[in-house]
Design a protein around this motif. Structure first.
Motif, PDB file in Angstrom:
ATOM      1  N   UNK A 251       0.821  -1.218   0.000  1.00 55.20           N
ATOM      2  CA  UNK A 251       0.000   0.000   0.000  1.00 55.20           C
ATOM      3  C   UNK A 251       0.850   1.262   0.000  1.00 55.20           C
ATOM      4  N   UNK A 252       1.834   1.322   0.892  1.00 48.92           N
ATOM      5  CA  UNK A 252       2.638   2.541   0.988  1.00 48.92           C
ATOM      6  C   UNK A 252       3.494   2.745  -0.257  1.00 48.92           C
ATOM      7  N   UNK A 253       3.948   1.667  -0.877  1.00 45.10           N
ATOM      8  CA  UNK A 253       4.728   1.819  -2.102  1.00 45.10           C
ATOM      9  C   UNK A 253       3.846   2.222  -3.283  1.00 45.10           C
ATOM     10  N   UNK A 254       2.585   1.816  -3.256  1.00 40.19           N
ATOM     11  CA  UNK A 254       1.659   2.287  -4.282  1.00 40.19           C
ATOM     12  C   UNK A 254       1.440   3.793  -4.144  1.00 40.19           C
ATOM     13  N   UNK A 255       1.363   4.273  -2.905  1.00 39.55           N
ATOM     14  CA  UNK A 255       1.278   5.717  -2.677  1.00 39.55           C
ATOM     15  C   UNK A 255       2.498   6.415  -3.274  1.00 39.55           C
ATOM     16  N   UNK A 256       3.688   5.864  -3.016  1.00 42.50           N
ATOM     17  CA  UNK A 256       4.912   6.456  -3.564  1.00 42.50           C
ATOM     18  C   UNK A 256       4.879   6.458  -5.085  1.00 42.50           C
ATOM     19  N   UNK A 309       6.271   1.808  12.886  1.00 39.77           N
ATOM     20  CA  UNK A 309       5.739   1.814  11.521  1.00 39.77           C
ATOM     21  C   UNK A 309       4.342   2.430  11.468  1.00 39.77           C
ATOM     22  N   UNK A 310       3.512   2.143  12.447  1.00 38.93           N
ATOM     23  CA  UNK A 310       2.155   2.700  12.487  1.00 38.93           C
ATOM     24  C   UNK A 310       2.202   4.220  12.640  1.00 38.93           C
ATOM     25  N   UNK A 311       3.028   4.699  13.562  1.00 37.80           N
ATOM     26  CA  UNK A 311       3.143   6.146  13.785  1.00 37.80           C
ATOM     27  C   UNK A 311       3.647   6.862  12.536  1.00 37.80           C
ATOM     28  N   UNK A 312       4.678   6.295  11.910  1.00 37.53           N
ATOM     29  CA  UNK A 312       5.228   6.910  10.699  1.00 37.53           C
ATOM     30  C   UNK A 312       4.214   6.900   9.555  1.00 37.53           C
ATOM     31  N   UNK A 313       3.377   5.875   9.494  1.00 34.37           N
ATOM     32  CA  UNK A 313       2.358   5.799   8.437  1.00 34.37           C
ATOM     33  C   UNK A 313       1.358   6.937   8.551  1.00 34.37           C
ATOM     34  N   UNK A 353      11.619  12.464   4.314  1.00 39.34           N
ATOM     35  CA  UNK A 353      12.238  11.962   5.546  1.00 39.34           C
ATOM     36  C   UNK A 353      11.396  10.871   6.181  1.00 39.34           C
ATOM     37  N   UNK A 354      10.112  11.133   6.328  1.00 35.39           N
ATOM     38  CA  UNK A 354       9.218  10.166   6.962  1.00 35.39           C
ATOM     39  C   UNK A 354       9.058   8.914   6.092  1.00 35.39           C
ATOM     40  N   UNK A 355       8.969   9.096   4.774  1.00 34.33           N
ATOM     41  CA  UNK A 355       8.783   7.959   3.869  1.00 34.33           C
ATOM     42  C   UNK A 355       9.989   7.029   3.881  1.00 34.33           C
ATOM     43  N   UNK A 356      11.197   7.591   3.859  1.00 35.30           N
ATOM     44  CA  UNK A 356      12.406   6.754   3.905  1.00 35.30           C
ATOM     45  C   UNK A 356      12.494   6.012   5.239  1.00 35.30           C
ATOM     46  N   UNK A 357      12.189   6.708   6.321  1.00 38.64           N
ATOM     47  CA  UNK A 357      12.184   6.054   7.639  1.00 38.64           C
ATOM     48  C   UNK A 357      11.208   4.884   7.662  1.00 38.64           C
TER      49      UNK A 357
END
Length: 465
Positions: A251-256, A309-313, A353-357
């Protein structure tokens, strides 16, 4: 057995991601606008071509991991595949960006074939190279730091090459304004990008081979070694923790993928930025990636990786949609104003920054599962695990570009011509889709059950603690 890998080996491992970063940035940022706006191929056809390549990856990625897990070469399990992929990637990546003059249908077939070829050849470097983390470190926090370093190198490779493209190969000029419509610039980009990719792949392969003194070998007597390919894949996906991190990464990579493939369109046609301003905005990703790497070990220290991971998402969700929402409701500074440029640059820096983390933490969560799997089967399968993780990253340039191509085609009012009205019409669907994907990724992460203490117990049982 624990072995000490020096700084040179760790850096060589990180350098291995530069080729993937350049390819990924090229596919996500420039491929759509080049074939669509420069060569005239409809956006949805560009999306379909990349979608086909992604479907091929769905088969080739796990095979690459499976084969490298079982290789018994004197060079180790991973390196024969890494060396063998260097020349093919040089040929295929250059040819991708230098298509012949042809009809729309032939151009579509050419793009499809070359995209498949590029992704297939790079797969047999990226997956074995990524899986070397299992040889380099077993420490819970150090693994996260090293994976952060690798992701930082990948981001830097892609971002620095993109800045060079904007400023050197595709600058605004009298003949081409914006400069990204200059077809000759893409040929120069193809040569230099290919050269950098080949050199860094070779350096990484040689450097890691020299640094890792003892390579693990497949245990032919273990239960896991006896698994056939499809049984092995089924075994990995039977783990609920793996399924959760796999789906969340998907999901997060689809966003990217959506964000990267549309960033030029939004930047030029929606925010009214020049090529130089876009280059400067892109340049903010360099310190962002470095800060993310330096912060990776710190943000997980003393915490469960799932909670981080949840917080960064949630943070990534808010940052990812803020610019488009602000523009849609007309609360941003005036178009083409210096103030708007500063806002775009700052939010791009924070989002990166947040995405790489987030990506580094999920990458580390995946490798932790390999040790747990070895406890169950007696066989290490880093290649197969990282094949799945690699596949989620390729969604960035496959499904992401396909969806963005469909959105652009539906939003365009006059054939393939894209303008501010097109981008305004897709703004809200874009924001809603990103919100849904991030929310679902947080929900599925609930299924990740491996804890810090359990991972420590696994390492003790394997004699690596």
């Amino acid at each position: 057995m624990t072995q000490k890998v020096g700084l040179g080996g760790i850096v060589s491992y990180g350098i291995g991601s530069i080729a993937y970063g350049i390819k990924d940035n090229g596919f996500s940022t420039f491929l759509m606008i080049y074939f669509n706006q420069v060569l005239g191929l409809p956006a949805y056809l560009v999306g379909i071509a990349l979608l086909v390549a992604m479907l091929v990856d769905a088969i080739s990625d796990p095979w690459a991991g499976y084969l490298s897990d079982r290789c018994t070469s004197r060079l180790g399990r991973r390196h024969p595949f890494m060396y063998a992929s260097i020349v093919p990637i040089a040929i295929t990546y250059y040819l991708l960006w230098t298509p012949p003059e042809a009809s729309e249908f032939i151009l579509f077939l050419y793009l499809t074939f070359m995209s498949v070829a590029v992704r297939l050849t790079l797969t047999f470097f990226e997956i074995p190279n990524s899986a070397l983390i299992g040889e380099i470190s077993h420490d819970y926090d150090k693994r996260t730091a090293i994976t952060g370093l690798r992701l930082m190198f990948g981001w830097l490779g892609g971002v620095i090459m993109a800045v060079v493209v904007y400023q050197v190969f595709l600058p605004d000029s009298v003949d081409y304004d914006p400069g990204i419509l200059n077809p000759e610039g893409y040929t120069r980009y193809a040569f230099w990008a290919t050269l950098v990719m080949v050199v860094t792949m070779f350096v990484s392969a040689v450097g890691t081979q020299r640094a890792v003194k003892v390579f693990s070998t497949p245990d032919t007597s273990s239960e896991g070694y006896g698994f056939r390919f499809f049984k092995n894949v089924g075994h990995v996906f039977a783990d609920s923790s793996f399924r959760s991190v796999f789906l969340a990464s998907l999901c997060t990579n689809l966003v990217s993928g959506l964000a990267m493939s549309l960033q030029l369109y939004f930047g030029i046609f929606y925010f009214g930025l020049s090529s130089t301003q876009i280059a400067l905005v892109t340049l903010t990703m360099v310190p962002a990636a470095i800060i993310a790497y330096l912060s990776t070990a710190f943000v997980v220290r003393g915490f469960e990786k799932k909670s981080v991971a949840v917080t960064l998402s949630w943070m990534a969700l808010v940052l990812s949609v803020s610019l488009v929402v602000g523009k849609y409701f007309d609360v941003l500074p005036a178009p083409r104003s210096p103030e708007l440029f500063y806002v775009v640059a700052i939010l791009t820096f924070l989002t990166t920054t947040v995405t790489v983390l987030l990506s580094a933490v999920k990458f580390s969560m995946t490798i932790d599962l390999v040790d747990a799997d070895q406890i169950r089967t007696g066989h290490r399968a880093e290649g197969l695990y990282f094949a799945a993780f690699s596949f989620t990253r390729k969604v960035v340039t496959g499904l992401g570009i396909f969806v963005s191509g469909v959105m652009l085609s539906l939003g365009a009012q006059s054939g393939r011509l894209i303008d501010g009205n097109t981008m305004h019409s897709i703004a809200i669907p874009y924001v809603v889709l990103i919100a849904v994907l991030y929310t679902y990724s947080v929900w599925v992460l609930k299924g990740f059950t491996l804890t810090r203490s359990e991972h420590g117990d696994n390492l003790q049982a394997l004699g690596k603690g």
